[in-house]
Design a protein around this motif. Structure first.
Motif, short mmCIF file in Angstrom:
data_model
loop_
_atom_site.label_atom_id
_atom_site.label_comp_id
_atom_site.label_asym_id
_atom_site.label_seq_id
_atom_site.Cartn_x
_atom_site.Cartn_y
_atom_site.Cartn_z
N LYS A 1 3.91 5.51 -5.70
CA LYS A 1 3.60 5.57 -7.48
C LYS A 1 2.77 6.37 -7.68
O LYS A 1 2.80 7.16 -8.62
CB LYS A 1 3.02 4.10 -7.78
CG LYS A 1 2.76 3.85 -9.11
CD LYS A 1 2.33 2.38 -9.25
CE LYS A 1 2.01 2.26 -10.80
NZ LYS A 1 1.52 0.76 -11.10
N GLU B 1 0.85 -1.16 -0.02
CA GLU B 1 -0.19 -0.16 0.07
C GLU B 1 0.78 1.33 -0.05
O GLU B 1 0.34 2.30 -0.64
CB GLU B 1 -0.82 -0.02 1.27
CG GLU B 1 -2.07 1.03 1.13
CD GLU B 1 -2.91 1.00 2.43
OE1 GLU B 1 -3.77 1.88 2.48
OE2 GLU B 1 -3.01 -0.15 3.00
N GLU C 1 2.22 1.91 -3.40
CA GLU C 1 1.15 2.41 -4.13
C GLU C 1 1.02 3.95 -4.06
O GLU C 1 0.67 4.59 -4.97
CB GLU C 1 -0.23 1.54 -3.98
CG GLU C 1 -0.56 0.46 -4.57
CD GLU C 1 -0.20 0.02 -6.27
OE1 GLU C 1 -0.77 1.18 -6.76
OE2 GLU C 1 0.40 -0.70 -6.53
#
Length: 325
Positions: free
Chosen positions: A83, A77, A80
């Motif tokens: 990103k 997570e 992410e």
């Protein structure tokens, strides 16, 4: 506005988590910080800094988790989040550095083949961060730590080459940011690990070098409890290996540094104080400090505690064995 207020509160809670040595308190603060950052993102989903900060909190939560599966999910997570932050700003070298750190952290619970792939990806993230910002000293210092970790898994010339490259990273980090206590701290930790692989004079020489790096870090910022704790450990080990008497100035200095770290951040040096008391054959104080460490969930695993040479003088006592259960 409300988004900024929530984000600011998240940062405050994160700082509180990092200032406590109580794992349960830290996790509670981090869980609240996570909620604040997520609430802020509901108001403004494309706020890059908030997304990045959420990723950092998820990394810290992963670090506190005692369940490998939960840790992996939190790190996924976190990555992410980094990103997403990079999709909003492709030149965000801080997010790339943190992404690299997440990959290193995730590699710790993987089989060797998988770990090696993750560490390779982490190196790519650090390189990408440095391509954007060659003066990113954090990326260099963390890359140095990664190379030390790899070197410890190898032998012979391969290990020596990796260690040499790690030192190069630390030197570059300090050349960019000479007043970076973090870089000196990393270098000091590297030298301490080298000392722990040696015996006798070789170990002492590495410990003296490590001591110098920690002094450099603390000369820049004397209020770093973890550096004080590690310096105390280094001084303690020098005295122990040399076979110094209990009234040795090295033991006095070690105790002073550990106590200062403990005063700044309760729990930070609790276990090391117990270790020092054991070396000094002070059973009562050793037991008291171990009790505190146990209450704070700061005791190492059974094998580490049982094999620690610092507890040699108390190892066979019944009260010490009770901590091994």
């Amino acid at each position: 506005n409300r988004m900024e207020a929530l984000s600011g509160l998240g940062q405050t809670l994160t700082a509180q988590a990092e200032s406590t040595s109580n794992p349960k308190e830290a996790s509670a603060f981090l869980a609240q910080a996570r909620e604040k950052f997520q609430s802020a993102m509901q108001i403004q989903p494309d706020h890059c800094e908030t997304i990045d900060n959420l990723g950092a909190v998820l990394m810290l939560l992963a670090e506190k988790s005692d369940r490998p599966a939960t840790e992996s999910l939190l790190l996924i997570e976190a990555m992410e989040s980094f990103k997403a932050a990079l999709s909003l700003n492709s030149c965000n070298d801080k997010a790339l550095t943190r992404w690299g750190n997440s990959l290193v952290q995730m590699s710790r619970n993987k089989i060797p083949e998988e770990a090696e792939k993750l560490l390779k990806m982490a190196e790519e993230k650090y390189q990408a961060a440095l391509d954007i910002n060659p003066n990113n000293s954090d990326a260099l210092a963390n890359w140095g730590d990664l190379l030390v970790y790899l070197a410890n898994k190898k032998e012979g010339e391969v290990s020596e080459t990796l260690m040499s490259h790690a030192v190069d990273k630390y030197r570059l980090a300090l050349a960019i940011k000479p007043n970076s206590p973090a870089a000196y701290d990393c270098w000091g930790r590297f030298l301490l690990k080298q000392a722990q692989k040696c015996t006798g004079t070789d170990a002492i020489n590495f410990l003296i070098q490590s001591e110098d790096k920690y002094h450099s870090a603390l000369n820049i910022n004397p209020h770093i409890p973890n550096s004080l704790k590690d310096l105390g450990f280094v001084l303690m080990e020098q005295a122990r290996i040399k076979g110094e008497d209990n009234d040795s100035p090295l033991f006095d200095l070690a105790r002073a540094r550990l106590q200062k770290a403990e005063d700044m951040k309760p729990g930070c040096a609790t276990f090391n104080m117990a270790r020092l008391m054991a070396i000094l054959n002070n059973e009562a104080d050793c037991r008291e400090w171990l009790d505190r460490a146990k209450e704070l969930c700061l005791l190492p695993d059974r094998d580490t505690l049982n094999n620690d040479p610092g507890f040699e003088k108390v190892r066979n006592l019944d009260w010490f064995k009770s901590f091994l259960v």
